[in-house]
Motif scaffolding. Sequence first.
Motif, mmCIF file in Angstrom:
data_model
loop_
_atom_site.group_PDB
_atom_site.id
_atom_site.type_symbol
_atom_site.label_atom_id
_atom_site.label_comp_id
_atom_site.label_asym_id
_atom_site.label_seq_id
_atom_site.Cartn_x
_atom_site.Cartn_y
_atom_site.Cartn_z
ATOM 1 N N MET A 248 0.830 -1.213 0.000
ATOM 2 C CA MET A 248 0.000 0.000 0.000
ATOM 3 C C MET A 248 0.859 1.255 0.000
ATOM 4 O O MET A 248 1.933 1.271 0.552
ATOM 5 N N GLU A 249 0.323 2.277 -0.608
ATOM 6 C CA GLU A 249 1.049 3.530 -0.681
ATOM 7 C C GLU A 249 1.223 4.127 0.714
ATOM 8 O O GLU A 249 0.299 4.110 1.511
ATOM 9 N N GLU A 250 2.410 4.657 0.995
ATOM 10 C CA GLU A 250 2.651 5.267 2.306
ATOM 11 C C GLU A 250 1.801 6.526 2.466
ATOM 12 O O GLU A 250 1.556 7.232 1.494
ATOM 13 N N ARG A 251 1.340 6.758 3.679
ATOM 14 C CA ARG A 251 0.492 7.936 3.911
ATOM 15 C C ARG A 251 0.981 8.760 5.084
ATOM 16 O O ARG A 251 1.154 8.259 6.195
ATOM 17 N N ILE A 252 1.203 10.061 4.811
ATOM 18 C CA ILE A 252 1.542 11.017 5.866
ATOM 19 C C ILE A 252 0.300 11.827 6.194
ATOM 20 O O ILE A 252 -0.340 12.371 5.289
ATOM 21 N N ILE A 253 -0.047 11.883 7.475
ATOM 22 C CA ILE A 253 -1.161 12.738 7.890
ATOM 23 C C ILE A 253 -0.597 13.918 8.665
ATOM 24 O O ILE A 253 0.209 13.752 9.585
ATOM 25 N N ILE A 254 -1.004 15.103 8.251
ATOM 26 C CA ILE A 254 -0.594 16.329 8.946
ATOM 27 C C ILE A 254 -1.809 16.860 9.692
ATOM 28 O O ILE A 254 -2.843 17.135 9.079
ATOM 29 N N VAL A 255 -1.686 16.984 11.007
ATOM 30 C CA VAL A 255 -2.803 17.488 11.813
ATOM 31 C C VAL A 255 -2.598 18.974 12.046
ATOM 32 O O VAL A 255 -1.678 19.376 12.762
ATOM 33 N N GLY A 256 -3.428 19.785 11.421
ATOM 34 C CA GLY A 256 -3.287 21.234 11.566
ATOM 35 C C GLY A 256 -2.912 21.861 10.246
ATOM 36 O O GLY A 256 -1.836 21.596 9.704
ATOM 37 N N ALA A 257 -3.830 22.677 9.705
ATOM 38 C CA ALA A 257 -3.588 23.295 8.397
ATOM 39 C C ALA A 257 -3.272 24.773 8.570
ATOM 40 O O ALA A 257 -3.844 25.638 7.918
ATOM 41 N N GLY A 258 -2.374 25.065 9.492
ATOM 42 C CA GLY A 258 -1.890 26.438 9.649
ATOM 43 C C GLY A 258 -0.681 26.654 8.762
ATOM 44 O O GLY A 258 -0.469 25.928 7.779
ATOM 45 N N GLY B 52 9.951 16.047 -3.503
ATOM 46 C CA GLY B 52 9.775 14.839 -4.315
ATOM 47 C C GLY B 52 9.069 13.677 -3.636
ATOM 48 O O GLY B 52 9.099 12.550 -4.135
ATOM 49 N N TYR B 53 8.400 13.948 -2.504
ATOM 50 C CA TYR B 53 7.691 12.866 -1.825
ATOM 51 C C TYR B 53 6.538 12.357 -2.702
ATOM 52 O O TYR B 53 5.737 13.141 -3.207
ATOM 53 N N LYS B 54 6.457 11.033 -2.865
ATOM 54 C CA LYS B 54 5.489 10.477 -3.816
ATOM 55 C C LYS B 54 4.252 9.849 -3.152
ATOM 56 O O LYS B 54 3.282 9.523 -3.817
ATOM 57 N N GLY B 55 4.319 9.647 -1.831
ATOM 58 C CA GLY B 55 3.192 8.988 -1.155
ATOM 59 C C GLY B 55 2.000 9.918 -0.993
ATOM 60 O O GLY B 55 1.959 11.023 -1.538
ATOM 61 N N ARG B 56 1.013 9.453 -0.216
ATOM 62 C CA ARG B 56 -0.172 10.279 0.002
ATOM 63 C C ARG B 56 0.091 11.309 1.092
ATOM 64 O O ARG B 56 0.734 11.023 2.093
ATOM 65 N N VAL B 57 -0.424 12.512 0.875
ATOM 66 C CA VAL B 57 -0.301 13.577 1.869
ATOM 67 C C VAL B 57 -1.701 14.062 2.225
ATOM 68 O O VAL B 57 -2.436 14.537 1.360
ATOM 69 N N ASP C 118 1.076 6.281 8.160
ATOM 70 C CA ASP C 118 2.407 5.715 8.333
ATOM 71 C C ASP C 118 3.263 6.668 9.153
ATOM 72 O O ASP C 118 4.000 6.269 10.034
ATOM 73 N N LYS C 119 3.149 7.977 8.804
ATOM 74 C CA LYS C 119 3.804 9.027 9.594
ATOM 75 C C LYS C 119 2.744 10.075 9.928
ATOM 76 O O LYS C 119 1.894 10.401 9.082
ATOM 77 N N LEU C 120 2.849 10.591 11.136
ATOM 78 C CA LEU C 120 1.889 11.588 11.602
ATOM 79 C C LEU C 120 2.662 12.839 12.014
ATOM 80 O O LEU C 120 3.662 12.733 12.722
ATOM 81 N N VAL C 121 2.205 13.995 11.559
ATOM 82 C CA VAL C 121 2.872 15.234 11.960
ATOM 83 C C VAL C 121 1.870 16.140 12.669
ATOM 84 O O VAL C 121 0.808 16.457 12.119
ATOM 85 N N LEU C 122 2.192 16.528 13.887
ATOM 86 C CA LEU C 122 1.328 17.413 14.653
ATOM 87 C C LEU C 122 1.760 18.856 14.406
ATOM 88 O O LEU C 122 2.869 19.254 14.758
ATOM 89 N N ALA C 123 0.874 19.600 13.756
ATOM 90 C CA ALA C 123 1.129 21.019 13.484
ATOM 91 C C ALA C 123 -0.069 21.777 14.030
ATOM 92 O O ALA C 123 -0.755 22.504 13.323
ATOM 93 N N THR C 124 -0.329 21.539 15.317
ATOM 94 C CA THR C 124 -1.595 21.968 15.912
ATOM 95 C C THR C 124 -1.592 23.407 16.415
ATOM 96 O O THR C 124 -2.624 23.919 16.844
#
Lengths: 108, 414
Positions: B1-11, B25-30, B102-108
């Motif tokens: 499965m395609e790797e998925r990065i979730i970013i929490v916070g759209a500031g 050049g990141y190719k996975g899902r954002v 797969d990776k989670l980024v908190l930008a809250t």
Amino acid sequence: MTKIKFIEADGKEHQVEAQEGQSVMQAAMDNLVPGIVAECGGFASCATCHGYVDEAWLKKLPPPDSAEEGMISCAYHVQPNSRLTCQIKVTPALDGLVVRLPVSQTSE
Amino acid sequence: MEERIIIVGAGQAGGELASSLRKQGYKGRVLLLGDEAHPPYQRPPLSKGFLQGKLSLTELYLKPLATYERFDIELKTGTRVEAIDRATKEVSLGDGSRLAYDKLVLATGGRARPLNLPGLEDARLENLFSVRSISDVEAMRGRFVPGNRLVIIGGGYVGLEVAAVAVQLGLHVTLLEAAPRLLSRVTGPEVSSFIERFHRERGVEFRLSCEVRGLELDEARRQVRGVSLACQGAPERLEADLVLVGIGLIPNTELASAAGLAVDNGIVVDEYACTADPNILAIGDCANQPSAYTGGRIRLESVPNAVEHARVAAATLVGKMEPYAAIPWFWSDQYGVKLQMVGLSTGYEQCVTRGSVDGKEFSAFYLKDRRVIAADVIGRPAEFMAARRLVSSRAEVDVTRLGDAAVPLNSIAA
């Protein structure tokens, strides 16, 4: 639509369609052009949207104001044709503009 | 499965990270999740151009919606993340659904610190505001009409920027500050008194060393009518048509805490923006990070930090690993005069000014061990760029030459 070409320091080219009235910096941001950071968002406060405008085009642009001149004078990798792209407004007359980008916006 | 990065916070941090990932050049899902209705937007103009009505909503947006689509960034606005399940690597959303990462980024980011006064708990005040989001400014803008009496609580940058806009629009402005001088935590007395005089000359009234004792409400408990205070012990009451609270930010760390991540004045991360969980990063206003500049840890509330920190996280996520090394800087704009600050002046031994403190163009340099650790530059943008270099090089300087405006600043380093 006004076409603007950004060329990264390593030669990679990005042809973008810019909208009239927006800044050249914003056109780069809208198209995720690497090499322009634009930390301050277009208020001539950070000199991280610095680009080189070809001499022929430079003459067609309004000259920099004192704030832009001040920021440019001490930006990194400055050349005589350096401008802040946030201070250049897109007009149809800029169709075909080429902006080259410095090696870095934030360091030597 | 395609790797998925979730970013929490759209500031600003979250938005920059999504863009940076594609630029690198990141190719996975954002997936970029924001709880507000808007795509990432600029906050600095909220207390300036947007409040003044000079900037439209779309001009605040960092990028048009089409950009997210074109670069395959899945932007979900109006989406609140309620919890992180580190064991299953999922987040749960306000609507009860779950999303795997797969990776989670908190930008809250953070939220405006509320006024802590007894008796306000059950009140729903329609004319008490803070400035953090578009909706805050939209709610207060209608009351920015000539003749209205505005009381501002807090003499930091937000309070001062709003004061500047308000007097220019014809409001009566009184600003209350608990400390004996303005901007006391971030700047020296020379700059504080300059700023105070600058605002006074334009009609802003100040109450320094001021303790806010309470708010007077109308019978329905929906409107503030007045503010009672004590200024150096002397009690006073001010009538108010609207009140702005600008007393700082509380980082949004609750999600991280509940997930068992270390929180200490922000979510604790290393120089690559990573938490102790190898799959979770944190960036921007909500993150407490090591600082090459101070040698310690720091949590910065600023756009340049959000942008730079996002770029560091993007590098980490694509495996490039570039440690955070930027020097803090900030800017403000009041009455069209630009204030630019670099470094943190905490612990300075000497302040050297350059230019005319009585005019509206001067720089203040903060020195420790004959080295410039920070500078405030007012209306002299070329000096700001030179000051950034002095702070980053940590070169020893000749104090006499530093204070002599006739000596070019970029020749000062010994």
